[in-house]
Design an enzyme around this catalytic site. Structure first.
Site, mmCIF file in Angstrom:
data_model
loop_
_atom_site.group_PDB
_atom_site.id
_atom_site.type_symbol
_atom_site.label_atom_id
_atom_site.label_comp_id
_atom_site.label_asym_id
_atom_site.label_seq_id
_atom_site.Cartn_x
_atom_site.Cartn_y
_atom_site.Cartn_z
ATOM 1 N N ILE A 131 0.841 -1.210 0.000
ATOM 2 C CA ILE A 131 0.000 0.000 0.000
ATOM 3 C C ILE A 131 0.872 1.255 0.000
ATOM 4 O O ILE A 131 0.623 2.208 -0.750
ATOM 5 C CB ILE A 131 -0.963 -0.002 1.217
ATOM 6 N N ASP A 166 11.072 1.985 6.118
ATOM 7 C CA ASP A 166 10.529 0.630 6.156
ATOM 8 C C ASP A 166 11.418 -0.249 7.018
ATOM 9 O O ASP A 166 12.643 -0.092 7.000
ATOM 10 C CB ASP A 166 10.447 0.062 4.732
ATOM 11 N N THR A 190 -4.603 5.629 7.230
ATOM 12 C CA THR A 190 -5.573 4.663 6.712
ATOM 13 C C THR A 190 -5.195 3.261 7.196
ATOM 14 O O THR A 190 -5.674 2.273 6.643
ATOM 15 C CB THR A 190 -5.587 4.672 5.157
ATOM 16 N N ASP A 221 -9.020 7.556 8.352
ATOM 17 C CA ASP A 221 -9.983 6.539 7.920
ATOM 18 C C ASP A 221 -10.185 5.503 9.029
ATOM 19 O O ASP A 221 -11.104 4.704 8.973
ATOM 20 C CB ASP A 221 -9.468 5.848 6.646
ATOM 21 N N GLU A 251 -14.068 1.963 16.783
ATOM 22 C CA GLU A 251 -14.897 2.037 15.567
ATOM 23 C C GLU A 251 -16.205 1.300 15.823
ATOM 24 O O GLU A 251 -16.158 0.190 16.363
ATOM 25 C CB GLU A 251 -14.155 1.410 14.376
ATOM 26 N N HIS A 300 -13.533 4.024 7.866
ATOM 27 C CA HIS A 300 -12.753 2.807 7.592
ATOM 28 C C HIS A 300 -13.190 2.170 6.254
ATOM 29 O O HIS A 300 -13.653 1.031 6.221
ATOM 30 C CB HIS A 300 -12.886 1.798 8.742
ATOM 31 N N GLY A 303 -11.083 2.205 3.426
ATOM 32 C CA GLY A 303 -9.922 2.067 2.541
ATOM 33 C C GLY A 303 -10.105 0.978 1.486
ATOM 34 O O GLY A 303 -9.808 1.167 0.306
ATOM 35 N N ALA A 304 -10.614 -0.170 1.901
ATOM 36 C CA ALA A 304 -10.756 -1.297 0.965
ATOM 37 C C ALA A 304 -12.168 -1.369 0.387
ATOM 38 O O ALA A 304 -12.489 -2.312 -0.331
ATOM 39 C CB ALA A 304 -10.430 -2.598 1.681
#
Ligand code: MLT
Length: 302
Positions: free
Chosen positions: A152, A171, A228, A254, A259, A277, A279-280
């Site tokens: 992502i 990373d 996100t 997001d 939640e 939420h 994102g997908a």
């Protein structure tokens, strides 16, 4: 023939595919308590983010036919993975399907914040014409800091580059060979230099926020922060303080610690662009996730 419970629902094409193969797919949504008894009758459970597969449920299904837990999504923080595996239950996710959708949402929040779309959409509906309040900034020429350079993070970086941004990334695996158009940097350097920071790492194991008061203090004045990934990566009190002081110019969120979101301080803050939420949640990602779930099941039981 497998009995599959898709407790948070599943793309119809995947339900159809599995049914055509002779499996039984139940898309009922059982609450956490009911799952403890019901789940023993299934071979596979597929979940999104709402259902939690914690120790209590894993204990309740121990010794039953349940062999596979699938998270239809990337983050597996709602499953006690090590505990499930210690009881002989395999855990899988679908890491290949939603990267483009999440990356597009990141860019969406960036535009929303840079040009006040989230707030002018609201105030214009109240009959206001606040043209002079909405003098934005260009995204082109700015620096995006990407924390976590997996699928992502890389998709977000690709889009940022196309918008004329410079991309710094951090990373755990270190610099990625062959990705010379992006610049590897340590976390502190990203905090100090980025105009936008986007998070693409899993929830931390100890649930400690990555962006706390100390991290915000190191950022540039007027930085934008996008999350996100998982709500717990940002300390909400520190974020609100940074938004109110002007240190952070805006946040695109997001995901939230709780939640559905209940924290009214976040909900009502004019410098936050927010989504529930999603994102997908695109047609394309859900189709791909459904196909990936089918693939995981077929390979596992083969
Ligand atoms: C994920 O982990 O894949 C995302 O949080 C999206 C989701 O499942 O809703």
């Amino acid at each position: 023939m497998l009995k599959i419970l898709a407790n948070d629902g599943m793309e119809q094409s995947a339900v159809q595919h599995l049914t055509n193969l002779g499996h039984e797919v139940d898309t009922n949504n059982y609450d956490q308590e009911t799952l403890k008894t019901k789940l023993r009758d299934y071979d596979v459970i597929v979940i999104r983010s709402a259902t939690k597969l914690r120790k209590d449920i894993i204990d309740a299904v121990e010794g039953s036919k349940l062999k596979l837990m699938i998270r239809a999504g990337v983050g597996i923080d709602n499953i006690d993975v090590a505990y499930a595996e210690s009881k002989g239950i395999a855990v899988r996710n679908t890491p290949n399907s939603s990267s483009a959708s999440v990356a597009e949402l990141v860019i969406g929040h960036m535009f929303s914040l840079a040009r006040f779309l989230h707030i002018s959409n609201y105030t214009m509906r109240q009959g206001e014409w606040n043209k002079k309040h909405y003098v934005g900034t260009e995204i082109c020429g700015k620096t995006l800091g990407v924390i976590g350079f997996g699928r992502i993070g890389q998709e977000a970086a690709k889009r940022a580059l196309a918008l004329g941004m410079k991309v710094l990334y951090q990373d755990l695996l270190g610099p990625r060979p062959g990705l010379d158009e992006y610049h590897y940097a340590d976390f502190e350097t990203i905090l100090e230099h980025a105009d936008y920071i986007t998070l693409h790492i899993p929830a931390t194991a100890d649930n400690k926020p990555l962006l706390d008061a100390a991290a915000f203090a190191k950022m540039r004045d007027g930085v934008y922060v996008i999350n996100t990934s998982r709500g717990g990566l940002i300390d909400p009190d520190a974020l609100l303080e940074a938004l109110d002081s002007g240190k952070v110019a805006g946040a695109g969120l997001d995901v939230f610690i709780e939640e559905p979101l209940k924290d009214e301080r976040l909900m009502k803050h004019p410098k936050i662009s927010m989504t529930p939420h999603v994102g997908a949640s695109t047609e394309e990602a859900q189709l791909r996730i459904g196909a990936e779930v089918c693939d995981v099941i077929e390979k596992f039981f083969a």
